[in-house]
Design a protein around this motif. Structure first.
Motif, PDB file in Angstrom:
ATOM      1  N   ASP A  31      35.255 -39.780   4.293  1.00 37.63           N
ATOM      2  CA  ASP A  31      34.207 -40.758   4.524  1.00 37.63           C
ATOM      3  C   ASP A  31      33.576 -41.147   3.199  1.00 37.63           C
ATOM      4  O   ASP A  31      34.063 -40.787   2.122  1.00 37.63           O
ATOM      5  CB  ASP A  31      33.165 -40.206   5.507  1.00 37.63           C
ATOM      6  N   PHE A  32      32.467 -41.868   3.261  1.00 35.48           N
ATOM      7  CA  PHE A  32      31.838 -42.335   2.025  1.00 35.48           C
ATOM      8  C   PHE A  32      31.217 -41.203   1.217  1.00 35.48           C
ATOM      9  O   PHE A  32      31.123 -41.311  -0.008  1.00 35.48           O
ATOM     10  CB  PHE A  32      30.789 -43.405   2.333  1.00 35.48           C
ATOM     11  N   ASP A  33      30.799 -40.133   1.861  1.00 35.95           N
ATOM     12  CA  ASP A  33      30.275 -39.010   1.083  1.00 35.95           C
ATOM     13  C   ASP A  33      31.402 -38.357   0.301  1.00 35.95           C
ATOM     14  O   ASP A  33      31.265 -38.055  -0.890  1.00 35.95           O
ATOM     15  CB  ASP A  33      29.587 -37.992   1.997  1.00 35.95           C
ATOM     16  N   VAL A 135      26.894 -34.286  -0.211  1.00 34.23           N
ATOM     17  CA  VAL A 135      27.428 -33.873  -1.519  1.00 34.23           C
ATOM     18  C   VAL A 135      26.953 -34.861  -2.577  1.00 34.23           C
ATOM     19  O   VAL A 135      26.718 -34.492  -3.724  1.00 34.23           O
ATOM     20  CB  VAL A 135      28.962 -33.787  -1.474  1.00 34.23           C
ATOM     21  N   GLY A 136      26.781 -36.127  -2.181  1.00 32.51           N
ATOM     22  CA  GLY A 136      26.266 -37.119  -3.125  1.00 32.51           C
ATOM     23  C   GLY A 136      24.916 -36.739  -3.686  1.00 32.51           C
ATOM     24  O   GLY A 136      24.678 -36.832  -4.900  1.00 32.51           O
ATOM     25  N   CYS A 157      28.302 -45.108  -6.464  1.00 36.53           N
ATOM     26  CA  CYS A 157      29.091 -44.180  -5.655  1.00 36.53           C
ATOM     27  C   CYS A 157      28.209 -43.132  -4.983  1.00 36.53           C
ATOM     28  O   CYS A 157      28.395 -42.812  -3.794  1.00 36.53           O
ATOM     29  CB  CYS A 157      30.141 -43.496  -6.527  1.00 36.53           C
ATOM     30  N   LEU A 158      27.253 -42.605  -5.717  1.00 37.39           N
ATOM     31  CA  LEU A 158      26.378 -41.568  -5.173  1.00 37.39           C
ATOM     32  C   LEU A 158      25.451 -42.125  -4.100  1.00 37.39           C
ATOM     33  O   LEU A 158      25.206 -41.476  -3.074  1.00 37.39           O
ATOM     34  CB  LEU A 158      25.561 -40.927  -6.297  1.00 37.39           C
ATOM     35  N   CYS A 163      23.722 -42.566   1.470  1.00 39.74           N
ATOM     36  CA  CYS A 163      23.405 -43.523   2.528  1.00 39.74           C
ATOM     37  C   CYS A 163      24.249 -43.249   3.772  1.00 39.74           C
ATOM     38  O   CYS A 163      23.740 -43.239   4.901  1.00 39.74           O
ATOM     39  CB  CYS A 163      23.624 -44.943   2.023  1.00 39.74           C
ATOM     40  N   PHE A 164      25.527 -42.984   3.580  1.00 37.56           N
ATOM     41  CA  PHE A 164      26.420 -42.747   4.713  1.00 37.56           C
ATOM     42  C   PHE A 164      26.057 -41.472   5.450  1.00 37.56           C
ATOM     43  O   PHE A 164      25.932 -41.464   6.680  1.00 37.56           O
ATOM     44  CB  PHE A 164      27.867 -42.667   4.240  1.00 37.56           C
TER      45      PHE A 164
END
Length: 328
Positions: A31-33, A135-136, A157-158, A163-164
């Motif tokens: 996913d985005f994270d 993790v971001g 990116c972070l 956000c996700f």
């Protein structure tokens, strides 16, 4: 900055300084994270002069194309890449990394495990595991602790990662520190409206067909709502479970997605204090207390019957023992 982050940052920096070639991986169905964090780490390591490669065997690249450096992610096995350091992000154990069994990991490779799941098995030589939104967010604190400048690309990116995993800052994992970290990322150049637009406002007709199919198969039973997507369904990266969460009355939600090889991907969410991570672990899955997943071996219909029956029984016991447990 807390002493904890300073100590963890020093440990990670020591591993980075001694590394020659670094490989970054994350969990299956990323996913985005997972991807946002991986790319931010890659950019940071490259800025330090390190040779680094990000690998994700089964990822679908389309949703992530707006993220800086996304085009560099490798999907084939890096057989000729003789890495000595492996960063594993957003994964409770090595088994969650897609095709980890074909990855050429020698006994001399140092494994650095960076995660925020409560059921992480601490499988690394160095384990950076904390209860935090994403993790971001964890990486944003670690970069500060290591005095690694956060570039605009890294901030983008972070921010997408945070956000996700916070559901656009709507989930209970959001803290004051989460918002403070995002404020710093915006100061570094992250553009919230643009990032959210790229993440959320790019749905295709296939996505809406997937949504239609899922809603047409929706079943609501008291506190539980679930649906399924047969293998014949239109391919889509849409998070169908997030649409089920918009329902007011049920408070626990499941999406069953049939995959090849007689496998079923199961996403679970709850608004209660019921521990989905513990429930998922009974079937080889895991994750967070309120958001977990299972990759189950079996046919779709029998899997639906088995999992829903077990979950409904577990929820009955949960509510019987403590009727005050609901959050909403």
């Amino acid at each position: 900055m807390s002493e904890t982050y300073k100590a963890l940052g020093a440990d990670v920096r020591q591993q980075i300084d001694s590394a020659e070639k670094i490989l970054i991986v994350s969990h299956q169905f990323p996913d985005f994270d997972a991807i946002g964090s991986s790319l931010a780490l890659q950019i940071a390591l490259e800025s330090m002069g390190k040779e680094v490669l990000t690998w994700s065997a089964g990822m679908s690249p389309a949703p992530f194309l707006f993220l800086p450096k996304s085009e560099t992610i490798q999907t084939t096995v890096p057989e000729s890449y003789d890495f000595d350091t492996l960063f594993v992000l957003d994964s409770t154990d090595l088994g969650r990394v897609d095709s980890i069994d074909v990855l050429p990991i020698s006994e001399n490779v140092r494994v650095i495990n960076i995660d925020h799941h409560v059921d992480n098995t601490h499988f690394g030589d160095l384990n950076i595991v904390m209860t935090i939104s994403s993790v971001g967010e964890l990486l944003s604190h670690l970069f500060d602790a290591m005095a690694i400048p956060i570039s605009t690309d890294m901030a983008t990116c972070l921010y997408a990662a945070i956000c996700f995993d916070t559901g656009r800052f709507a989930h209970s994992n959001v803290t004051a520190e989460t918002m403070s970290a995002c404020a710093r990322l915006i100061q570094k150049g992250a553009q919230p409206s643009k990032i959210v637009q790229e993440m959320e406002e790019t749905k295709t007709s296939d996505d809406f067909e997937c949504l239609r199919k899922g809603l047409s198969r929706l079943i609501i039973r008291d506190t539980l709502a679930f649906t399924s997507l047969p293998r014949s369904s239109t391919k889509s990266a849409i998070k169908l479970v997030d649409y089920l969460r918009l329902l007011k009355t049920p408070d626990t939600f499941i999406v069953f997605q049939e995959l090849s090889g007689k496998r079923v991907k199961i996403n679970l969410r709850t608004r209660t204090a019921f521990n989905l991570s513990e429930f998922a672990a009974r079937f080889g899955g895991g994750g967070h207390k309120k958001a977990s997943g299972i990759l189950y071996k079996g046919l779709l219909d029998p899997t639906i019957q088995k999992i829903t029956r077990a979950l409904e029984e577990a929820l009955r016991q949960f509510y019987t023992h403590d009727t005050e447990n609901r959050d909403n």
